[in-house]
Design an enzyme around this catalytic site. Structure first.
Site, mmCIF file in Angstrom:
data_model
loop_
_atom_site.group_PDB
_atom_site.id
_atom_site.type_symbol
_atom_site.label_atom_id
_atom_site.label_comp_id
_atom_site.label_asym_id
_atom_site.label_seq_id
_atom_site.Cartn_x
_atom_site.Cartn_y
_atom_site.Cartn_z
ATOM 1 N N LYS A 117 0.879 -1.196 0.100
ATOM 2 C CA LYS A 117 0.004 0.020 -0.150
ATOM 3 C C LYS A 117 0.766 1.122 0.053
ATOM 4 C CE LYS A 117 -4.184 -2.059 1.782
ATOM 5 N NZ LYS A 117 -3.920 -3.525 1.795
HETATM 6 C C1 LIG Z 1 -4.390 -4.538 1.291
HETATM 7 C C2 LIG Z 1 -3.986 -5.810 1.456
HETATM 8 C C3 LIG Z 1 -4.176 -6.859 0.241
HETATM 9 C C4 LIG Z 1 -5.244 -6.846 -0.682
HETATM 10 O O1 LIG Z 1 -5.473 -5.600 -1.499
HETATM 11 P P1 LIG Z 1 -6.494 -5.244 -2.526
HETATM 12 O O2 LIG Z 1 -6.709 -3.858 -3.040
HETATM 13 O O3 LIG Z 1 -7.709 -5.871 -2.044
HETATM 14 O O4 LIG Z 1 -6.129 -5.979 -3.777
HETATM 15 C C5 LIG Z 1 -3.284 -7.937 0.064
HETATM 16 N N1 LIG Z 1 -2.142 -8.058 0.869
HETATM 17 C C6 LIG Z 1 -2.068 -6.829 1.909
HETATM 18 C C7 LIG Z 1 -0.685 -7.343 2.672
HETATM 19 C C8 LIG Z 1 -2.738 -5.929 2.076
HETATM 20 O O5 LIG Z 1 -2.329 -5.018 2.755
#
Ligand SMILES: *Cc1c(COP(=O)(O)O)cnc(C)c1O
Length: 474
Positions: A117
């Site tokens: 993120k």
């Molecule tokens: C947020 C997150 C995801 C999922 O991301 P999406 O936007 O739903 O595809 C997967 N793994 C981790 C570690 C995350 O923080």
């Protein structure tokens, strides 16, 4: 570049307004009116570029008309910097690590909060500040988090002059590492709120605040959850980056993506539509498998929530899936509005067989439970000594079960560092979780700042109004 709503009723906006918009006024999500498309020669000419320069070339068409080239370049250089005081702790920004023959993990966890993120939220914070400074405006961000999003959003906004950020988490219900990653970032524009309730209570209060913004006295409220277009845009870049390392665009690449809200994998779908040869996209979910049930059986139906060892993918509905549905329906906003209205009334839906078959040309899927997640962590550790976090392990499992061609390189998106999820690593029985990386080594000694508030909307809104101007009243 102009952006239109997936439900066809809201006005088209430019990039700057989309950045500040969140949901469209008709309840839909914004998507580019026309997706840029690059030629193979153009993509090939980007081989070897540093990450931020590649990012400039991939994202430039999306911000045209809102941000001059020179400014955008500078923002990207800062965002994806890797020098000693840089944002990312690895000189490749998103390095590839080989697990076995023609199978790779794209490590997206070298940013400040150790999860993918950061790629989007580090950029989002800087873009917001740039646009707000130009407009001479300030905004308030409110968000709810069960863990990863909160810390990434706070890290992304901590240096923003024109943003106050309020992140709510359920009191005593996030892990200590996750809490400390939020509460130890100190600044007079950073406000951590521990709510005496659960995650849904937090999320509900964010939604209610968007619906009725009177308490903000005219200050704009901005969303940083995964429906924000700028977040998707930033995630497109690393698909190009990975492919270029592995012989693309001259050869096709397959990707397996751990996903809940369909954000990260939708970015891969866009990369393909922009000209990058991607032969397969694998939707990897945990037990919360609404996306897998659609991809495997053309059923999009809400079920109850199951807490898992991969909590960042614990969702009941996938907020970004509407963006794919829009394309599958020939970008007919009225059709999507109808579909989503039915869905809201408790019905699930299927799409016409031909549309579903179209999706299945590119997408495969798998749902992976906790036991299989741990088994995969153990297998990979024994095979090559790599310790996977549970989300990435789900991606590896799905890659191995759904792979169409052994000759095509398979890239699994490594979404988090294993140190963030010690419970899964422990359950997998592959020894101790690794130590915190250098920039977080003293996390447990740092000062924390956080306010505990009752699970009550008026209390929270009064707190925001009281502190929303760099700690002072709005
Ligand atoms: C947020 C997150 C995801 C999922 O991301 P999406 O936007 O739903 O595809 C997967 N793994 C981790 C570690 C995350 O923080």
């Amino acid at each position: 570049m102009r952006y239109i709503s997936t439900r066809g009723q809201a006005p088209a906006l430019n990039f700057e307004d989309v950045l500040l918009a969140g949901l469209a006024s008709d309840g839909g999500l914004y998507v580019p009116e026309n997706l840029p498309r690059f030629t193979q020669e153009e993509i090939a000419s980007w081989a070897g570029l540093p990450y931020h320069e590649l990012a400039f070339r991939v994202m430039r068409p999306f911000v045209t008309g809102s941000i001059p080239d020179a400014d955008f370049k500078k923002i990207l250089e800062e965002t994806y910097s890797t020098s000693e005081q840089g944002v990312f702790a690895h000189s490749a920004v998103a390095p590839l690590r080989q697990l076995s023959g023609n199978e790779w993990v794209l490590e997206l966890f070298h940013g400040p909060t150790l999860a993918f993120k950061d790629f989007a939220l580090q950029l989002l914070g800087r873009l917001l500040d740039y646009v707000l400074a130009k407009r001479n405006e300030r905004v308030v961000i409110m968000g709810a988090t069960s863990g990863d999003t909160g810390s990434a959003a706070i890290e992304g906004c901590k240096a923003c002059e024109n943003v106050d950020i309020f992140i709510m988490h359920p009191h005593n219900r996030v892990s200590e590492v996750q809490r400390r990653q939020m509460t130890t970032i100190l600044g007079d524009n950073i406000h951590n709120i521990a709510i005496e309730g659960n995650f849904d209570d937090c999320q509900e209060m964010v939604k209610d605040s968007f619906a009725d913004q009177g308490f903000l006295k005219g200050t704009r409220l901005v969303a940083v959850n995964s429906i924000n277009w700028a977040r998707i845009m930033a995630q497109i870049v690393y698909y190009f980056h990975a492919a270029l390392q592995l012989g693309g665009p001259a050869r096709s690449i397959a990707f397996s993506v751990p996903t809940g809200n369909f954000g990260d994998i939708f970015a891969g779908y866009l990369a393909r539509n922009m000209g990058l040869p991607i032969s397969q996209l694998i939707v990897a979910t945990n037990r919360n498998d609404i996306l897998h049930r659609f991809m495997s059986g053309n059923q999009y139906v809400k079920e109850t929530l199951h807490p898992t060892l991969s909590p960042s993918m614990d969702i009941m509905v996938s907020s970004n899936f509407e963006r794919l549905l829009f394309d599958l329906h020939g970008r007919n906003g009225a059709a999507i509005a109808e579909l989503m209205a039915n869905f809201k009334q408790g019905g699930g839906f299927s799409v016409e067989e031909g549309r579903w078959a179209e999706a299945r040309k590119l997408f495969d899927s798998l749902a992976v439970d906790d036991a299989q997640t741990c088994e995969t962590i153990t297998d990979v550790f024994n095979e090559c000594g790599e310790l996977l976090d549970p989300h990435t392990a789900i991606g590896v499992r799905a890659a191995r079960e759904c792979r169409r061609s052994l000759a095509t390189p398979m890239v699994i998106l490594g979404t988090a560092h294993p140190v963030k999820f010690p419970e899964a690593v422990e359950k997998a029985g592959v020894g101790q979780a690794p130590a915190l990386p250098a920039h977080l080594a003293d996390l447990f000694e740092r000062e924390e700042r956080c306010t505990v508030l009752a699970n009550d909307l008026k209390t929270v809104q009064a707190f925001v109004a009281q502190h929303g101007n760099r700690g002072k009243p709005l």
